[in-house]
Design an enzyme around this catalytic site. Structure first.
Site: not given
Ligand SMILES: NC(=O)c1ccc[n+]([C@@H]2O[C@H](COP(=O)([O-])OP(=O)(O)OC[C@H]3O[C@@H](n4cnc5c(N)ncnc54)[C@H](OP(=O)(O)O)[C@@H]3O)[C@@H](O)[C@H]2O)c1
Length: 251
Positions: A36, A92
């Site tokens: 990240y 990861h």
């Molecule tokens: N281990 C892995 O391979 C892997 C892969 C992908 C992700 N991850 C982890 O999982 C975390 C989350 O996943 P993600 O970032 O892919 O997606 P997510 O958490 O499913 O969605 C994030 C999106 O939703 C929006 N959002 C957040 N809260 C909201 C709410 N209450 N109402 C409306 N929209 C909202 C955010 O906007 P804003 O930013 O504008 O608030 C962003 O655009 C990552 O940050 C990372 O730490 C891990």
């Protein structure tokens, strides 16, 4: 492993102020990763918030090209984070330089040395989890996988339940797509909450630990408020029954 029910995903967050705000709001589990490119920002936010280090669960992940230099690479992560240990150290993905015997032995040494409190995995399939247990003689401290209303890998949830370790759900809001799913919207409307909150409440009800990413104060607060939503069995069943599938991070 005591992982808070709800954490903060930090992929895409580069402003330490966001991390600081989240900690002030009560977030205690912060999820970052080498890939990240924000470990320094997360570390700055932790430093600014000034809470007791022992109250935080800080997780990072070794990227697939670092899995043959586990100790050096973890020390580089700690330097960027400004910490002397992490609570959770993830593989990861079981790809690239991943060699179950060598990589897991190296990770376990870091645990014995107190550099990582727990050895965990991410994106592991059941076969990879079996291999982990063969090599280390125990279950991982957690498996972090994609899990949301549009992607529900039942075999991994069953493995976590059978072997008694936490399942951490990444992309728990389906990256923002949860708001367009009828069953989620219906549950949300019944409870007077948003579809994003309904998705998180559904995961929490199932004993899964979501780590939504949010960058605005409004979203950070809304996601924390999901901890106070009580869904009933029918609500859980309605979201469990969604047949549309959309995996955001296929292999
Ligand atoms: N281990 C892995 O391979 C892997 C892969 C992908 C992700 N991850 C982890 O999982 C975390 C989350 O996943 P993600 O970032 O892919 O997606 P997510 O958490 O499913 O969605 C994030 C999106 O939703 C929006 N959002 C957040 N809260 C909201 C709410 N209450 N109402 C409306 N929209 C909202 C955010 O906007 P804003 O930013 O504008 O608030 C962003 O655009 C990552 O940050 C990372 O730490 C891990």
């Amino acid at each position: 492993m005591d992982i808070p029910k709800l954490g903060l995903g930090t992929m895409g967050i580069d402003d330490p102020a966001t991390i600081e705000t989240a900690i002030e709001m009560g977030y205690r589990h912060l999820d970052t990763a080498q890939i990240y490119d924000n470990e320094a920002a997360v570390g700055d936010g932790i430093d600014r918030a000034g809470v007791d280090r022992d109250d935080l669960v800080v997780a990072t992940k070794l990227w697939i090209d670092q899995l043959d230099r586990v100790r050096e690479s973890t020390e580089e992560s700690l330097d960027r984070l400004g910490l002397d240990r992490v609570d959770v150290l993830y593989v990861h993905r079981p790809k690239g330089e991943y060699d179950p015997e060598a990589t897991l032995a190296a990770l376990d040494e870091l645990r014995e040395d107190g550099i990582a409190d727990a050895v965990a995995v991410s994106n592991f399939e059941v076969g990879d989890l079996d291999r982990f247990r063969d090599v280390l003689g125990r279950a991982p401290a957690a498996n972090q996988i994609e899990y949301h209303p549009l992607f529900q890998p039942a075999d991994r949830l069953a493995d976590a339940r059978d072997h008694d370790y936490p399942l951490v759900a990444y992309s728990p809001l389906a990256g923002g797509e949860a708001r367009d799913v009828d069953a989620v919207v219906e549950v949300a409307d019944r409870h007077g909450v948003t579809p994003e909150q309904a998705s998180l409440a559904w995961l929490l009800e199932k004993g899964i630990h979501p780590i939504p990413k949010a960058s605005s104060r409004e979203h950070l607060e809304a996601n924390r408020a999901a901890l106070d939503i009580d869904l009933d069995a029918d609500d859980v069943e309605a979201i469990d029954g969604i047949e549309r599938e959309n995996e955001l991070y296929p292999e």
